[in-house]
Write a protein that holds these residues in place. Sequence first.
Motif, PDB file in Angstrom:
ATOM      1  N   SER A 260       7.754  -0.815  -3.926  1.00 55.47           N
ATOM      2  CA  SER A 260       6.312  -0.895  -4.194  1.00 55.47           C
ATOM      3  C   SER A 260       5.553   0.323  -3.692  1.00 55.47           C
ATOM      4  O   SER A 260       4.526   0.689  -4.280  1.00 55.47           O
ATOM      5  CB  SER A 260       5.726  -2.152  -3.533  1.00 55.47           C
ATOM      6  OG  SER A 260       6.242  -3.323  -4.099  1.00 55.47           O
ATOM      7  N   THR A 261       6.027   0.942  -2.621  1.00 56.31           N
ATOM      8  CA  THR A 261       5.264   2.035  -2.004  1.00 56.31           C
ATOM      9  C   THR A 261       4.987   3.185  -2.969  1.00 56.31           C
ATOM     10  O   THR A 261       3.833   3.611  -3.105  1.00 56.31           O
ATOM     11  CB  THR A 261       5.990   2.531  -0.742  1.00 56.31           C
ATOM     12  OG1 THR A 261       6.076   1.454   0.201  1.00 56.31           O
ATOM     13  CG2 THR A 261       5.233   3.688  -0.109  1.00 56.31           C
ATOM     14  N   PRO A 262       5.984   3.742  -3.669  1.00 53.49           N
ATOM     15  CA  PRO A 262       5.645   4.821  -4.614  1.00 53.49           C
ATOM     16  C   PRO A 262       4.749   4.352  -5.752  1.00 53.49           C
ATOM     17  O   PRO A 262       3.906   5.115  -6.231  1.00 53.49           O
ATOM     18  CB  PRO A 262       7.013   5.286  -5.129  1.00 53.49           C
ATOM     19  CG  PRO A 262       7.959   4.184  -4.815  1.00 53.49           C
ATOM     20  CD  PRO A 262       7.439   3.526  -3.590  1.00 53.49           C
ATOM     21  N   ILE A 263       4.906   3.095  -6.177  1.00 56.45           N
ATOM     22  CA  ILE A 263       4.027   2.579  -7.232  1.00 56.45           C
ATOM     23  C   ILE A 263       2.597   2.485  -6.710  1.00 56.45           C
ATOM     24  O   ILE A 263       1.635   2.759  -7.439  1.00 56.45           O
ATOM     25  CB  ILE A 263       4.527   1.211  -7.728  1.00 56.45           C
ATOM     26  CG1 ILE A 263       5.950   1.332  -8.276  1.00 56.45           C
ATOM     27  CG2 ILE A 263       3.604   0.655  -8.809  1.00 56.45           C
ATOM     28  CD1 ILE A 263       6.554   0.016  -8.712  1.00 56.45           C
ATOM     29  N   ASN A 264       2.449   2.103  -5.446  1.00 54.60           N
ATOM     30  CA  ASN A 264       1.109   2.058  -4.848  1.00 54.60           C
ATOM     31  C   ASN A 264       0.442   3.430  -4.879  1.00 54.60           C
ATOM     32  O   ASN A 264      -0.764   3.542  -5.128  1.00 54.60           O
ATOM     33  CB  ASN A 264       1.192   1.560  -3.401  1.00 54.60           C
ATOM     34  CG  ASN A 264       1.553   0.088  -3.306  1.00 54.60           C
ATOM     35  OD1 ASN A 264       1.427  -0.649  -4.278  1.00 54.60           O
ATOM     36  ND2 ASN A 264       2.017  -0.337  -2.148  1.00 54.60           N
TER      37      ASN A 264
END
Length: 558
Positions: A260-264
């Motif tokens: 999720s972090t890179p998508i965030n």
Amino acid sequence: ALLGREIFALLGWRRLMRVAEPLHARGALERVSGLLQRGGWRAVFTARLIPGLRVHTTQVAGVSQVPRGTYLAGLLPATVVYIAAFVGLGAAVGRPVLGLIHEAEHQVLLAVGLVMAVVVIFLLTRAPVRRTLASLEAAGWSGPLKFSLDSVGVVLILACLGLNFAGHAIAVTFHLPLFLDSIGTVLAGVTAGPWVGGSVGFISNLVSSNTIDPIAAPYGIVSFAVGFAAGLSRYLNWHKRASGWIALWLVCAAIAAVVSTPINFLQSGGRSGVGSGDAIYATLNSAHLPRILAAFIGEGVVDFPDKLITIVAALLIAQGLPARQITAEPVGLDLGEAFTFVIRSPGWWRKLLAAAICLLFIWLIVPYLLLVGYIIEIARHVRAGGRQLPPWVHRGRNIRDGFKVALVILIWTIPSALLSIPAAIVGAAVSEGSTKALGGSIAVAAEFLAAVGSVWGVVVLLIEAAILSQYLDRGFWAALSVPAIIRRLRVNVGLSIVVGVLVVVLSSIGVVGLAALVVGVLVTYPYASFIGSYLVGQYARLTDRTGDPSRQSQALRV
């Protein structure tokens, strides 16, 4: 520099060649030496100004016996220019650069610490991961691209989708510091395997993005990964012991936070969209923690408690379910073959180029119909047992197939378009300031109908493989027969879900590639379309003759 030239002059060219020849460096050294000999002091001057070549210029000048006077004539002015340039740069930007260095020191140290932590984690987990993979293989897992799907009940799949949607709706409505969108995903994975679990998660995000959470679609990959991990845990029997529950919780939470972090960052600059996580991210970011680490911690603060609730709820439900009765033989699919059959076909690049040309001239309509028809031809060929791309020879039939299939899909999407009309009318009225005349209830009803229309569009995408299979089997009118399509979907619900999701993902990849124009036209869209048509052909073959149980069982043995 002068001393270095004298030292390398003592070394001599012959001694250097004894070392250079085994390393196959003689030719390069001869070319460089020739440049210095021919260029004289100008070559020395130029080379001594280039960072990275300064020392090597001295070395080559020594071994190649460049005259001292020539070398000195180039060295002195180069030294003056070099020193003057850097003194001037230091006077002009030295203080700002020093400020940047001091400001970055903390970030660099943290980044180095983060890299070291990743290396340590990798070294510590390498052996357990190997043991886990060995256990999966011993339990019957054949790898991520080869899988066997048992038939699962429609009620179970709908219940899993409902759990995901209801949980996420509660979290969004009451602004809870959780997501609550993966209970059904984990339940589907534990009960039906990794591919079904991942597919249920992906579908849930598509539905949410068209209803309660507009930004949910990109996180479909997160839900797929969580469901896939939950499905793998079934092979390890983690759901049968307490330590397995804890392991599954930690794995799912870590996967969700990492993915999720890179998508965030792509979506919202690192924020997760949950208040508590965003507050922690802002605090850590203001403390000059690396943004990627701050975003990961902010996401993890939400994911770890969220996945704890998810795992406990899903596994408790799974334990309460009755033993599942297998109603059909397992179906095996080899995605590796699907992804490579194109390049294994004779003359594949010419067929891919023909598809690209059709796509380039799609605005002429006929090339579009020809391309769609050829995609149907691939599915028909695979359904008949073919394992290669068919030739582009039935152009007339391809155009007819393309027209009929395009018309079929258009008819299936008409309800979605009709349901979106009230929302468009309300939107036009709002833009003209007529909201009071319409009333709030009308606007809410219009939004609800638009959401239903969007969900219907998602459903059509997911059952497209069944629609096309009906067309391959019985023609145009069969592709519009709702009862026949439902019967085909129910032959193996798990297979229908997985193939439907894969077709949607492949279409998305093609569209993303199309945004890059050349890459999309020449490679991505045709290649993804060919893979999708291969899967449709396999799906049609595995689910054919849905009206005859004996033939159905025979078709499933592939």
